[in-house]
Enzyme design. Structure first.
Site, PDB file in Angstrom:
ATOM      1  N   LYS A   1       2.229   4.591   1.399  1.00 42.96           N
ATOM      2  CA  LYS A   1       2.140   5.177   2.868  1.00 42.96           C
ATOM      3  C   LYS A   1       1.903   6.660   2.704  1.00 42.96           C
ATOM      4  O   LYS A   1       2.688   7.482   2.349  1.00 42.96           O
ATOM      5  CB  LYS A   1       3.544   4.995   3.484  1.00 42.96           C
ATOM      6  CG  LYS A   1       3.715   5.393   4.971  1.00 42.96           C
ATOM      7  CD  LYS A   1       4.867   5.025   5.756  1.00 42.96           C
ATOM      8  CE  LYS A   1       4.794   5.206   7.234  1.00 42.96           C
ATOM      9  NZ  LYS A   1       4.477   6.724   7.452  1.00 42.96           N
TER      10      LYS A   1
ATOM     11  N   GLU B   1       0.837  -1.004   0.149  1.00 44.49           N
ATOM     12  CA  GLU B   1       0.185  -0.005   0.022  1.00 44.49           C
ATOM     13  C   GLU B   1       0.893   1.137   0.012  1.00 44.49           C
ATOM     14  O   GLU B   1       1.787   1.373   0.462  1.00 44.49           O
ATOM     15  CB  GLU B   1      -0.952   0.079   1.344  1.00 44.49           C
ATOM     16  CG  GLU B   1      -1.553  -1.210   1.539  1.00 44.49           C
ATOM     17  CD  GLU B   1      -2.297  -1.298   2.891  1.00 44.49           C
ATOM     18  OE1 GLU B   1      -2.119  -0.338   3.755  1.00 44.49           O
ATOM     19  OE2 GLU B   1      -3.061  -2.159   3.131  1.00 44.49           O
TER      20      GLU B   1
HETATM   21  S1  IVH Z   1      -0.929   0.459   8.924  1.00 41.98           S
HETATM   22  C1  IVH Z   1      -0.567  -1.408  12.777  1.00 41.98           C
HETATM   23  N1  IVH Z   1      -1.109   1.459   6.215  1.00 41.98           N
HETATM   24  O1  IVH Z   1       2.079   5.424   9.086  1.00 41.98           O
HETATM   25  C2  IVH Z   1      -0.204  -0.735  11.657  1.00 41.98           C
HETATM   26  N2  IVH Z   1      -0.315   3.001   8.079  1.00 41.98           N
HETATM   27  O2  IVH Z   1       4.022   4.450  10.882  1.00 41.98           O
HETATM   28  C3  IVH Z   1      -0.693   0.653  11.465  1.00 41.98           C
HETATM   29  N3  IVH Z   1       0.121   5.209   7.353  1.00 41.98           N
HETATM   30  O3  IVH Z   1       0.483   6.795  11.680  1.00 41.98           O
HETATM   31  C4  IVH Z   1      -0.631   1.614  10.378  1.00 41.98           C
HETATM   32  N4  IVH Z   1      -0.316   4.926   5.293  1.00 41.98           N
HETATM   33  O4  IVH Z   1      -1.183   6.650   9.870  1.00 41.98           O
HETATM   34  C5  IVH Z   1      -0.862   1.687   7.901  1.00 41.98           C
HETATM   35  N5  IVH Z   1      -1.435   2.028   4.054  1.00 41.98           N
HETATM   36  C6  IVH Z   1      -0.835   2.465   5.462  1.00 41.98           C
HETATM   37  C7  IVH Z   1      -0.490   3.663   5.935  1.00 41.98           C
HETATM   38  C8  IVH Z   1      -0.321   3.982   7.407  1.00 41.98           C
HETATM   39  C9  IVH Z   1       0.193   5.675   6.122  1.00 41.98           C
HETATM   40  C10 IVH Z   1       0.749   5.765   8.471  1.00 41.98           C
HETATM   41  C11 IVH Z   1      -0.135   5.645   9.737  1.00 41.98           C
HETATM   42  C12 IVH Z   1       0.752   5.655  11.032  1.00 41.98           C
HETATM   43  C13 IVH Z   1       1.942   5.595  10.484  1.00 41.98           C
HETATM   44  C14 IVH Z   1       2.729   4.297  11.025  1.00 41.98           C
END
Ligand code: IVH
Length: 358
Positions: free
Chosen positions: A116, A114
């Site tokens: 980020k 995905e």
């Molecule tokens: S999963 C346990 N998926 O990145 C997993 N996070 O360092 C939690 N973020 O503050 C997050 N895109 O807001 C996930 N596709 C994505 C993401 C994402 C951006 C951000 C999220 C979090 C940070 C994690």
């Protein structure tokens, strides 16, 4: 119009507007021109004003309501909002994958890859398909109740569509400011002499934390979901959960892909990197997640991050610009520093106009 007829038309208009909203924000395939949408919205506003007995806080007309708040309430997250382990080069991705194969005693793994997104994390709680709470990440254990602000974001559903959603659902994702909205906001701000936004990420976070929802409503924010915090009543893997969420009205990023093993992740990373400049929003890397929840559970967590996910960051952005002049600054101690005056250039989330030349 009789009250009965008005009630019917109000229900019909709400349903229609929700469906147009879904086509626009989730399917990216608008079914009517903006003018028609506005016309339906005005008709609904008119009918609701004339028939207050049909008022509904989740009507599409009710996104911006409420008086400014004095402060935000603190919300404790039942499921902590974690961070992600980082990787900066392909070898670290290979190592991550090998570690998981070993732990799971298997030979191959499916991941969801995905983008980020570079925005702010949000947790959205739905009871029986109605948005009841939006909370920021905060320190991961408790955040702030920003429900009234989140409600102003058009791509966050107030009411879920379809059926089959669990009666208690917590969806997580990222609130971000699309680049076009960021630029348009700043252009307008410059003309009226208002304060400009520094970069899209800060803009998203600052906009979401306005005490006056009217102000948040004026900021061009958007939302993509990337997970459900709860498991009950949901499919048993990340891909199918995202597809289910999409059906219920949540925007899912179209760049998400199911990939195989480290090589699949690395191919995805290269493809995403090549597209990065053309995307309508800022991203700072890719996230890889083990697709199967049973395997996620078997892997568990290390301190504050899941063992089953990895953020693979892009290198710091580079940009070309024009050198306008070199000026020489003399410091208090008499030290001389040449400073480059640059044609302003947006790089790595900030606008650069000067650079010291050591
Ligand atoms: S999963 C346990 N998926 O990145 C997993 N996070 O360092 C939690 N973020 O503050 C997050 N895109 O807001 C996930 N596709 C994505 C993401 C994402 C951006 C951000 C999220 C979090 C940070 C994690």
């Amino acid at each position: 119009m009789s009250a009965h007829r008005a009630g019917q038309r109000i229900r019909q208009l709400r349903e229609e507007l929700r469906e147009h909203n879904y086509r626009y924000h989730v399917l990216n395939d608008p079914s009517v021109p903006d003018a028609e949408y506005d016309r339906l919205m005005r008709e609904l506003e008119g009918l609701e004003a004339g028939h207050p007995q049909f008022a509904d806080p989740n009507s599409p007309t009710q996104r911006v309501g409420a008086e400014p708040a004095e402060s935000f309430d603190t919300v404790r997250h039942q499921v902590p909002m974690l961070s992600l382990g980082n990787a900066f080069d392909p070898q670290e991705v290979q190592d991550f994958h090998q570690r998981l194969l070993k732990r799971l005693e298997c030979e191959s793994l499916l991941y969801m890859a995905e983008p980020k997104l570079d925005g702010v994390a949000i947790a959205l709680h739905y009871h029986d398909g109605k948005l009841v709470l939006a909370a920021t990440r905060g320190d991961g254990n408790s955040g702030e109740d920003v429900t009234l602000n989140a409600r102003t974001i058009q791509s966050i559903p107030l009411t879920l569509r379809g059926s089959g959603f669990p009666s208690r659902l917590e969806v997580r994702g990222e609130i971000y400011m699309p680049l076009a909205g960021f630029d348009a906001y700043n252009r307008a701000a410059r003309e009226t002499g208002e304060k400009t936004l520094v970069n899209p990420r800060n803009a998203a976070s600052g906009s979401l934390r306005q005490l006056d929802p009217q102000l948040t409503a004026k900021r061009p924010l958007a939302f993509y979901c990337y997970a459900a915090a709860t498991r009950e009543g949901l499919p048993n893997n990340q891909y199918d959960v995202l597809m289910a969420l999409k059906g219920w009205g949540f925007p899912v990023n179209p760049e998400m892909r199911k990939v195989k093993d480290a090589d699949g992740c690395l191919d995805y990373y290269d493809q995403l990197g090549a597209k990065r400049e053309a995307l309508a929003y800022e991203i700072d890397g890719a996230v890889y997640k083990v697709n199967d929840f049973e395997l996620q559970d078997a892997l568990g967590f290390v301190s504050k991050a899941p063992r089953w996910a990895l953020a693979h960051k892009f290198p710091a952005q580079e940009q070309m610009t024009r050198l306008l002049a070199i000026e020489v600054q003399v410091g208090r101690t008499g030290a001389i520093t040449p400073v480059a005056r640059l044609e302003p250039v947006f790089v790595g989330g900030v606008t650069v106009t000067n650079a010291t030349l050591h």
